[in-house]
Design a protein around this motif. Structure first.
Motif, short mmCIF file in Angstrom:
data_model
loop_
_atom_site.label_atom_id
_atom_site.label_comp_id
_atom_site.label_asym_id
_atom_site.label_seq_id
_atom_site.Cartn_x
_atom_site.Cartn_y
_atom_site.Cartn_z
N ALA A 130 39.47 40.70 33.52
CA ALA A 130 37.92 41.15 33.28
C ALA A 130 38.06 41.56 31.82
CB ALA A 130 37.78 42.24 34.16
N ALA A 131 38.95 42.42 31.28
CA ALA A 131 38.94 42.86 29.92
C ALA A 131 38.84 41.71 28.85
CB ALA A 131 39.81 43.92 29.82
N THR A 132 39.86 40.79 29.33
CA THR A 132 40.02 39.71 28.11
C THR A 132 38.99 38.42 28.50
OG1 THR A 132 42.34 39.76 28.70
CG2 THR A 132 41.64 38.04 27.70
N ARG A 133 38.42 38.31 29.49
CA ARG A 133 37.45 37.24 29.67
C ARG A 133 36.21 37.65 30.39
NH1 ARG A 133 38.49 31.80 28.49
NH2 ARG A 133 36.40 31.83 29.07
N PRO A 134 35.44 38.62 29.93
CA PRO A 134 34.31 39.25 30.69
C PRO A 134 33.30 38.06 31.11
CG PRO A 134 34.14 39.92 28.32
CD PRO A 134 35.21 39.14 28.57
N ASP A 135 33.29 37.07 30.59
CA ASP A 135 32.35 35.97 30.87
C ASP A 135 32.52 35.21 32.17
OD1 ASP A 135 34.55 35.16 29.07
OD2 ASP A 135 33.74 33.07 29.44
N LEU A 136 34.03 35.28 32.68
CA LEU A 136 34.55 34.93 33.78
C LEU A 136 34.13 35.86 35.02
CD1 LEU A 136 37.61 33.16 32.58
CD2 LEU A 136 35.35 32.07 32.77
N LEU A 245 47.72 49.99 30.48
CA LEU A 245 46.63 49.45 31.14
C LEU A 245 45.38 50.56 31.27
CD1 LEU A 245 45.85 47.13 33.05
CD2 LEU A 245 46.70 48.61 34.95
N TRP A 246 45.86 51.47 31.01
CA TRP A 246 44.64 52.56 31.05
C TRP A 246 43.59 52.26 29.56
CZ3 TRP A 246 43.99 55.50 35.03
CH2 TRP A 246 44.93 56.09 35.73
N ILE A 252 36.16 46.96 30.32
CA ILE A 252 35.53 45.99 31.51
C ILE A 252 33.92 46.30 31.32
CG2 ILE A 252 35.26 45.85 33.93
CD1 ILE A 252 38.37 46.95 33.97
N THR A 253 33.38 45.31 31.34
CA THR A 253 32.02 45.26 31.39
C THR A 253 31.19 44.95 32.53
OG1 THR A 253 31.91 42.89 30.81
CG2 THR A 253 31.76 44.58 28.73
N ALA A 254 31.87 44.19 33.41
CA ALA A 254 31.26 44.24 34.80
C ALA A 254 31.28 45.31 35.54
CB ALA A 254 32.05 43.15 35.66
N PRO A 255 30.06 45.09 36.52
CA PRO A 255 30.14 46.58 37.53
C PRO A 255 31.39 46.40 38.39
CG PRO A 255 28.71 44.71 38.07
CD PRO A 255 29.12 44.55 36.67
N ILE A 279 36.13 53.08 33.30
CA ILE A 279 35.25 51.84 33.24
C ILE A 279 33.72 52.21 33.40
CG2 ILE A 279 34.77 49.80 34.89
CD1 ILE A 279 37.44 50.28 36.24
N PRO A 280 33.21 51.53 32.18
CA PRO A 280 31.65 52.01 31.92
C PRO A 280 30.93 51.55 33.15
CG PRO A 280 32.84 50.65 30.11
CD PRO A 280 33.76 50.62 31.19
N ARG A 281 30.89 51.01 34.04
CA ARG A 281 30.13 50.73 35.20
C ARG A 281 30.76 50.68 36.44
NH1 ARG A 281 27.24 45.13 33.93
NH2 ARG A 281 25.74 45.90 35.69
N GLY A 282 31.81 51.75 36.44
CA GLY A 282 32.55 51.77 37.53
C GLY A 282 32.41 53.07 38.54
N ARG A 283 32.72 52.71 39.74
CA ARG A 283 32.29 53.56 40.87
C ARG A 283 33.37 53.72 41.69
NH1 ARG A 283 28.87 53.97 38.11
NH2 ARG A 283 26.26 54.07 38.61
N LEU A 284 33.70 54.84 42.42
CA LEU A 284 34.90 55.15 43.38
C LEU A 284 34.54 55.39 44.65
CD1 LEU A 284 38.01 55.71 43.42
CD2 LEU A 284 37.45 58.19 43.08
N LEU A 285 35.35 54.61 45.60
CA LEU A 285 35.22 54.70 47.04
C LEU A 285 36.40 55.00 47.54
CD1 LEU A 285 33.54 54.31 49.68
CD2 LEU A 285 34.18 51.98 49.57
N VAL A 286 36.69 56.38 48.15
CA VAL A 286 37.83 56.95 48.73
C VAL A 286 37.63 56.56 50.18
CG1 VAL A 286 39.53 58.76 49.04
CG2 VAL A 286 38.59 58.32 46.71
N LEU A 287 38.67 56.10 51.05
CA LEU A 287 38.53 55.84 52.19
C LEU A 287 39.52 56.62 52.86
CD1 LEU A 287 38.39 51.83 52.38
CD2 LEU A 287 36.55 53.62 52.53
#
Length: 315
Positions: A130-136, A245-246, A252-255, A279-287
């Motif tokens: 996702a970081a390398t090829r956001p278009d995909l 990796l951090w 990453i541009t994708a939601p 992640i700019p458009r990141g959300r966390l879900l803890v189960l």
């Protein structure tokens, strides 16, 4: 916005994994015959989800989730090189970046960007893609991603003898003992490690896992590939901060939906808030009451969250 959406129909979660097929991809390592399992969507124009498994896993780890997504999405679960039925080419380096290169070649062969999901090591590969090829990548789901986590805790191993196998003197005995473990015992060990409550593993899925371990034992590349991939993952955790990796997460541009089990013994849930926040458009879900493989333990919850992410325009 809520992380739950309608659209997850009741389906038969006792069904066997879909049949597999191979696709040949040109890569910098030479031709790669990648093994895929495809679950059709509702129609040919439905969006596509591509799923990446973790260490010691395979495309079958996504069977139930793929069926739950099928009302809205087509799913392609793949065996990363060296796992399942994907034989690694001789020059393959087994690194996160090398795996991402192969996945990118697959995504380039598909029609348009995909919803990319990954678990554990597969999620680390998905981050790289996702970081390398956001278009995909149209959307991204990371399930217990293998972020750097150097805790020395024997509970993180499926078998404590794994820690002894690489040591001099005692290593030979540990390796002999490990070689005597049956496929059914290996499957049970892995379930105890990865599931918060192994009792929730359906008997048919445990039997399938045991059969898969037995099949892998006959593949000459399976054992060495697991060992080399594990070593490369650990090496990636020890690199200087500039190459960590951090550092890839803010690119990453994708939601992105980050899913973590509260009882994950392999990679601590304490990594979750930082992962999602970077992640700019990141959300966390803890189960709650969930371990390292939420897509197998809580497939309905994960499917609903993924569909909500796919439909979200404001993330």
């Amino acid at each position: 916005m809520p992380l739950v959406a309608d659209g997850v129909p009741p389906v038969d979660l006792t069904a066997k994994p879909p049949p597999g097929r191979h696709v040949e991809l040109p890569t910098r390592f030479g031709p790669v015959r990648l093994h895929l399992r495809e679950t059709p969507g509702p129609d040919p124009l439905a969006p596509t989800a591509v799923h990446l498994h973790g260490l010691a896993g395979s495309s079958t780890n996504w069977t139930d989730l793929s069926r739950l997504l099928a009302g809205r999405m087509r799913s392609i679960a793949l065996d990363l090189p060296g796992f399942g039925h994907s034989e690694p080419p001789p020059a393959f380096d087994f690194s996160r970046v090398g795996n991402a290169h192969v996945v990118i070649r697959l995504l380039e062969s598909l029609d348009g960007p995909v919803h990319l999901s990954g678990n554990s090591f597969g999620a680390a590969v998905a981050i790289e893609v996702a970081a390398t090829r956001p278009d995909l990548v149209d959307a991204l789901t990371l399930i217990s991603p293998a972020m750097p986590d150097l805790r020395l805790d024997p509970r993180r191993l499926s078998d404590p003898r794994l820690a002894l196998a690489a040591l001099p003197l005692v290593g030979a005995r540990a390796r002999r003992q490990l070689a005597a473990v049956t496929p059914a015992q290996r499957a049970e060990q892995l379930m105890r490690l990865c599931f918060a409550d192994p009792a929730v593993v359906p008997p048919h899925r445990l039997a399938e896992a045991a059969a898969e371990f037995e099949e892998r034992a006959r593949l000459p590349w399976a054992g060495p590939s697991l060992g080399r991939t594990t070593v490369e993952l650990l090496r990636s955790w020890l690199v200087p901060p500039a190459r960590s990796l951090w550092r890839r997460l803010p690119e990453i541009t994708a939601p992105t939906l980050v899913v973590w089990g509260s009882d994950d013994r392999v990679v601590t849930v304490r990594k979750g808030p930082r992962t999602a926040a970077l992640i700019p458009r990141g959300r966390l879900l803890v189960l709650p009451r969930t371990g390292h493989v939420a897509q197998m333990e809580r497939p309905r919850v994960v499917a609903r969250a993924m569909l909500a992410l796919q439909q979200a325009d404001s993330w």
